[in-house]
Design a protein around this motif. Sequence first.
Motif, PDB file in Angstrom:
ATOM      1  N   TYR A  23      -2.116  -1.889   0.902  1.00  0.00           N
ATOM      2  CA  TYR A  23      -0.818  -1.907   0.305  1.00  0.00           C
ATOM      3  C   TYR A  23       0.297  -2.305   1.113  1.00  0.00           C
ATOM      4  O   TYR A  23       1.522  -2.244   0.727  1.00  0.00           O
ATOM      5  CB  TYR A  23      -0.305  -0.451  -0.121  1.00  0.00           C
ATOM      6  N   CYS A  84       2.908  10.389   2.142  1.00  0.00           N
ATOM      7  CA  CYS A  84       2.489  10.249   1.009  1.00  0.00           C
ATOM      8  C   CYS A  84       2.981  11.461   0.096  1.00  0.00           C
ATOM      9  O   CYS A  84       2.309  12.499   0.322  1.00  0.00           O
ATOM     10  CB  CYS A  84       0.861  10.109   0.937  1.00  0.00           C
ATOM     11  N   PRO A  85       3.523  11.410  -0.937  1.00  0.00           N
ATOM     12  CA  PRO A  85       4.067  12.362  -1.853  1.00  0.00           C
ATOM     13  C   PRO A  85       2.989  13.179  -2.382  1.00  0.00           C
ATOM     14  O   PRO A  85       2.883  14.413  -2.539  1.00  0.00           O
ATOM     15  CB  PRO A  85       4.945  12.157  -2.987  1.00  0.00           C
ATOM     16  N   MET A  86       1.718  12.580  -2.651  1.00  0.00           N
ATOM     17  CA  MET A  86       0.643  13.232  -3.429  1.00  0.00           C
ATOM     18  C   MET A  86       0.005  14.390  -2.213  1.00  0.00           C
ATOM     19  O   MET A  86      -0.438  15.462  -2.525  1.00  0.00           O
ATOM     20  CB  MET A  86      -0.556  12.418  -3.721  1.00  0.00           C
ATOM     21  N   ASN A 112      -6.271  12.130   1.085  1.00  0.00           N
ATOM     22  CA  ASN A 112      -4.717  12.087   0.894  1.00  0.00           C
ATOM     23  C   ASN A 112      -4.186  13.548   0.912  1.00  0.00           C
ATOM     24  O   ASN A 112      -3.719  13.951   0.172  1.00  0.00           O
ATOM     25  CB  ASN A 112      -4.491  11.477  -0.399  1.00  0.00           C
ATOM     26  N   CYS A 171      -0.554  10.996  -8.061  1.00  0.00           N
ATOM     27  CA  CYS A 171      -0.003   9.772  -7.202  1.00  0.00           C
ATOM     28  C   CYS A 171       0.997   9.292  -7.984  1.00  0.00           C
ATOM     29  O   CYS A 171       0.875   8.756  -9.371  1.00  0.00           O
ATOM     30  CB  CYS A 171      -0.858   8.650  -6.862  1.00  0.00           C
ATOM     31  N   GLU A 199      -7.205   6.899  -9.031  1.00  0.00           N
ATOM     32  CA  GLU A 199      -5.767   7.634  -8.941  1.00  0.00           C
ATOM     33  C   GLU A 199      -4.983   7.505 -10.242  1.00  0.00           C
ATOM     34  O   GLU A 199      -4.256   8.253 -10.551  1.00  0.00           O
ATOM     35  CB  GLU A 199      -5.016   7.289  -7.800  1.00  0.00           C
ATOM     36  N   CYS A 259       4.335   1.308  -4.068  1.00  0.00           N
ATOM     37  CA  CYS A 259       4.462   2.479  -3.503  1.00  0.00           C
ATOM     38  C   CYS A 259       5.699   2.557  -2.489  1.00  0.00           C
ATOM     39  O   CYS A 259       5.476   1.848  -1.290  1.00  0.00           O
ATOM     40  CB  CYS A 259       3.180   3.172  -2.758  1.00  0.00           C
TER      41      CYS A 259
HETATM   42 FE1  SF4 Z   1       0.277   8.296  -1.735  1.00  0.00          FE
HETATM   43 FE2  SF4 Z   1       0.019   6.950  -4.134  1.00  0.00          FE
HETATM   44 FE3  SF4 Z   1       1.313   5.583  -2.098  1.00  0.00          FE
HETATM   45 FE4  SF4 Z   1      -1.314   6.083  -1.939  1.00  0.00          FE
HETATM   46  S1  SF4 Z   1       0.045   4.853  -3.266  1.00  0.00           S
HETATM   47  S2  SF4 Z   1       0.234   6.597  -0.315  1.00  0.00           S
HETATM   48  S3  SF4 Z   1      -1.485   7.917  -2.960  1.00  0.00           S
HETATM   49  S4  SF4 Z   1       1.843   7.629  -3.382  1.00  0.00           S
END
Ligand code: SF4
Length: 303
Positions: A23, A84-86, A112, A171, A199, A259
């Motif tokens: 990403y 990462c918020p999750m 995660n 997520c 996800e 993200c």
């Molecule tokens: Fe976290 Fe979703 Fe970002 Fe991956 S894409 S880092 S799971 S918030």
Amino acid sequence: MKLNEKINRLKREKNAIILAHNYQRPEIQDIADYIGDSIGLSRRAVEEEEAKIIVFSAVDFMAESAVILNPDKKVLLPTLGARCPMAQMLTVDEIKRWKVLYPLVPVVLYVNTLASAKAYCDICCTSANAVEVVDSLDAETVLFGPDHNLAEYVHGRTGKTVIPIPERGFCPTHLLFQPEDVQLVKMKHPDAIVMVHPECSVEMQNVADFIGSTSQMCRYVKEKNAETFIVTTEEGIMHRLRKENPKKKFVLAYEDAVCPNMKLNTLERLYTALKEEKHVITVPEPVAKRARKSLEKMFELNS
Ligand code: SF4
Ligand code: 13P
């Protein structure tokens, strides 16, 4: 000198390598020594023998896993706020609360999660091997966190009772995709193959031709004899897909699927991080020791 040349020079001088998640921004992917999904990056971090410094261009939990698995290396995260918020959705207290309710049920945690949470599970998994991990356990019921969509996916594939902890961890980026987005793209590209990340919601999983982790998507595209692919994961993967498959067409089902945490890393920040050797990620050894066991159990299955 261009920024990427400066980074390459620093890499040589400091004996450093750059690991980047699928990403990451295109200019970061282009300069990375390795690009991959969560499990690929962890594996690469374990295998690294030569380098003294690993610049982990991703989010907090991934850099933490690298520290846990390769404690002798200096692991740098270009942006300290890339969290990462999750992963933040599952605390140790919450795990303990569920363990009291289900004392004999194994705890499976998605990577995660924070290192502190990993220290309280029986085994880790990624989106690439979650089904295999749960299948391998001699238990018909598992506690599974923090992604309830991945939990549902695992339940569907294994037939086991998968209790999500917390009840609705998710997520925020993958939640953006809706089946209507896919329908709209399909009107233009009726023969397109739909690739969905686990996800995403179950409604999204139900419209998929293929479900898998980011690197599994990359592999699938190479092998699949099709012209057009509809992608439902974070937009950063589009760069790699297009670069590796110039003759194939890729459509992101929802264009704003970004993200913001992954995108906090920029080439400038990566350069500064390497130059000033910051931000050093650390995990206290008692926590690392327990978390390492859960990660290593996962690797034993996959070896
Ligand atoms: Fe976290 Fe979703 Fe970002 Fe991956 S894409 S880092 S799971 S918030
Ligand atoms: P993978 O790259 O392992 O599929 O993970 C996706 C993700 O959202 C990581 O934060």
